[in-house]
Motif scaffolding. Structure first.
Motif, PDB file in Angstrom:
ATOM      1  N   CYS A 264       0.873  -1.187   0.000  1.00  0.00           N
ATOM      2  CA  CYS A 264       0.000   0.000   0.000  1.00  0.00           C
ATOM      3  C   CYS A 264       0.903   1.228   0.000  1.00  0.00           C
ATOM      4  N   GLY A 269       1.285   2.508   6.545  1.00  0.00           N
ATOM      5  CA  GLY A 269       0.838   1.272   7.184  1.00  0.00           C
ATOM      6  C   GLY A 269       1.879   0.672   8.089  1.00  0.00           C
ATOM      7  N   LEU A 273       2.269  -5.794   8.118  1.00  0.00           N
ATOM      8  CA  LEU A 273       1.260  -5.989   7.076  1.00  0.00           C
ATOM      9  C   LEU A 273       1.776  -5.489   5.738  1.00  0.00           C
ATOM     10  N   CYS A 276       0.646  -1.934   4.709  1.00  0.00           N
ATOM     11  CA  CYS A 276      -0.780  -1.604   4.618  1.00  0.00           C
ATOM     12  C   CYS A 276      -1.329  -1.231   5.987  1.00  0.00           C
ATOM     13  N   PRO A 277      -2.361  -0.368   6.004  1.00  0.00           N
ATOM     14  CA  PRO A 277      -2.904   0.078   7.293  1.00  0.00           C
ATOM     15  C   PRO A 277      -3.846  -0.940   7.920  1.00  0.00           C
ATOM     16  N   ASP A 278      -4.026  -0.814   9.235  1.00  0.00           N
ATOM     17  CA  ASP A 278      -4.956  -1.629  10.003  1.00  0.00           C
ATOM     18  C   ASP A 278      -5.618  -0.690  10.993  1.00  0.00           C
ATOM     19  N   LYS A 285      -5.264  -6.300   7.497  1.00  0.00           N
ATOM     20  CA  LYS A 285      -5.153  -5.045   6.763  1.00  0.00           C
ATOM     21  C   LYS A 285      -6.518  -4.613   6.244  1.00  0.00           C
ATOM     22  N   ASP A 286      -6.713  -3.315   6.212  1.00  0.00           N
ATOM     23  CA  ASP A 286      -8.023  -2.745   5.902  1.00  0.00           C
ATOM     24  C   ASP A 286      -8.612  -3.250   4.595  1.00  0.00           C
ATOM     25  N   SER A 287      -7.746  -3.458   3.581  1.00  0.00           N
ATOM     26  CA  SER A 287      -8.249  -3.885   2.277  1.00  0.00           C
ATOM     27  C   SER A 287      -8.875  -5.275   2.315  1.00  0.00           C
ATOM     28  N   ASP A 289     -10.312  -6.389   5.331  1.00  0.00           N
ATOM     29  CA  ASP A 289     -11.116  -6.363   6.545  1.00  0.00           C
ATOM     30  C   ASP A 289     -12.518  -5.873   6.202  1.00  0.00           C
TER      31      ASP A 289
END
Length: 460
Positions: A264, A269, A273, A276-278, A285-287, A289
């Motif tokens: 990401c 992030g 991960l 990538c962010p959480d 990871k948000d994508s 989740d």
């Protein structure tokens, strides 16, 4: 030339901070122009000449100088500090030691092998002293003489290619009787040229680690395509400006993970991960989740477990998530004795054509009620039992009871849309009476359809 020593000091001061090259394999050719001075006095002869090096710097009394460009040189570097040089000079002689003469013409052609001490002192420096030996021929008022020459000189490199030069040459005539020994001093400028630079980047091939690709001097001629201060050969992202800590790759989102390794790259992030962010910190990871702002386990796609029917069994474990049930029955409602009794109250009213398995229409309402109750227990498997009285043959009774039980099952699955795997049926003939077969009332009770509990789905 009167103040030769002062000129030397001034030159040292002005060009002391220069960091230059010289005439070498990178600039093998050199041409020079300047003036020259001929001095017959300090050669170790008798009057009107003085002893060797006597009044060596007495330019006013002894130097013959032509006030114009009077000396031309061309030289070629041959390697290891050695170079060869040809020189031509002209002058007018009106001083012979302490004696004055009519203006005599002076022409000289000289050749020398020179050795530069620059690399021994400082290879990248500006100060370039040298010694030379060679020979020459001079014509003094049309009288020619050959000589053996010894030279001491200094080049002061102002740039990579331009030097200020001073030198002094002692010319020892071959003919001791008629020859005229003398010193010839010179000062001027020289231009070195001819270096090979295949890619035209200003770094000569000898020093260019990338001779066929234009580059920068700071990287020994190798390129830095993205201009990030990291040469391409060491840059993992040579066409995108980046940082040294990431081997020349960028970190667009500033999360400490280089873009090529960041899944990401435009959103900050976590390393765990891959960049990538959480947002909810649940480790997903948000994508990926389904509930990025509400923590939940991976088994539930990042969403918290729910209990939609509030029966104390989480939806993930609830086989009947929209109908309240019991934990013992995996969240589905359990069939009680009262329910079975209610079903059988309805089943007692199911009527068949005489001696047949066809259901009479007045029984349809009872069957609809049975189906509605069964729908309330979606995980329960019900069993339809068919029974007869003892009249008739046992074989016939068994067949008839089985067909009647099957007819009820067929109606419930095809007309009431109960799943076929939730209903079983079997006929038991006259084998399970609930009353005496000796009376009409007893036989009436024995001719029946009953509903019982077969098994639960989780037991399959």
């Amino acid at each position: 030339m009167k103040h030769l020593s002062r000129i030397l000091l001034v030159s040292l001061f002005l060009f002391g901070l220069s960091n230059v090259q010289a005439q070498d394999e990178n600039n093998p050719w050199a041409v020079g122009i300047g003036i020259n001075a001929v001095d017959f006095y300090p050669v170790g002869e008798d009057a009107p000449q003085g002893g060797m090096f006597s009044e060596y710097f007495n330019a006013g009394d002894h130097y013959n100088v032509l006030p114009s460009v009077s000396r031309l040189t061309v030289g070629r570097y041959v390697g290891s500090g050695f170079s060869v040089q040809l020189a031509g000079s002209v002058n007018k002689i009106d001083k012979f030691g302490d004696a004055n003469l009519d203006d005599l013409s002076y022409y000289a052609a000289d050749g020398a092998i020179r050795y530069s001490f620059k690399n021994l002192i400082n290879e990248e420096g500006w100060f370039d002293p040298y010694l030379g030996i060679g020979g020459g021929y001079a014509w003094i008022d049309e009288d020619g003489q050959g000589s053996a020459n010894g030279t001491l000189g200094f080049d002061f490199w102002l740039t990579d290619n331009i030097a200020f030069n001073i030198q002094s040459t002692y010319k020892k005539a071959f003919d001791d009787e008629t020859g005229l020994d003398h010193f010839q001093h010179s000062a001027g400028f020289k231009l070195a040229f001819g270096g090979k630079d295949t890619d035209g980047d200003g770094v000569f091939d000898k020093n260019d680690k990338c001779p066929e690709t234009p580059g920068l001097a700071e990287f020994d001629g190798c390129p830095d395509s993205d201009g990030d201060g990291i040469q391409d050969s060491e840059d993992d992202c040579p066409n995108t400006p980046g940082m040294a800590e990431f081997n020349g790759c960028p970190d667009t989102d500033g999360d400490g993970i280089a873009d090529p390794q960041d899944e990401c790259p435009t959103v900050a992030g976590l390393k765990s991960l891959n960049g990538c962010p959480d947002a909810d910190g649940d480790g997903i990871k948000d994508s990926e989740d389904e509930c990025p702002n509400e923590a939940g386990p991976a088994a539930n796609n990042g969403c918290p477990y729910q209990d939609r029917d509030n029966d104390g069994v989480l939806d993930k474990d609830d086989q009947c998530p929209d109908v309240a049930g019991t934990k013992a029955n995996n969240g589905c409602p359990e069939v009680t004795v009262e329910v079975i009794n209610e079903l059988n109250e309805y089943s007692k009213t199911i009527l068949f054509d005489l001696g047949k398995a066809s259901i009479r229409k007045e029984s349809y309402e009872a069957l609809k009620s049975i189906a509605e109750i069964m729908e309330e227990y979606p995980s329960t498997v019900f069993h339809i039992e068919g029974h007869t009285d003892s009249q008739g043959s046992e074989k016939f009774n068994l067949k008839l009871s089985d067909e009647r039980a099957g007819s009820v099952r067929t109606y419930l699955t095809e007309q009431a849309n109960i799943s076929s795997d939730r209903i079983t049926s079997e006929g038991y003939g006259e084998a399970r009476p609930i009353a005496t077969n000796k009376t009409a009332a007893g036989r009436q009770q024995n001719r029946r359809v009953e509903v019982s509990l077969e098994k639960n789905r989780d037991q399959e």
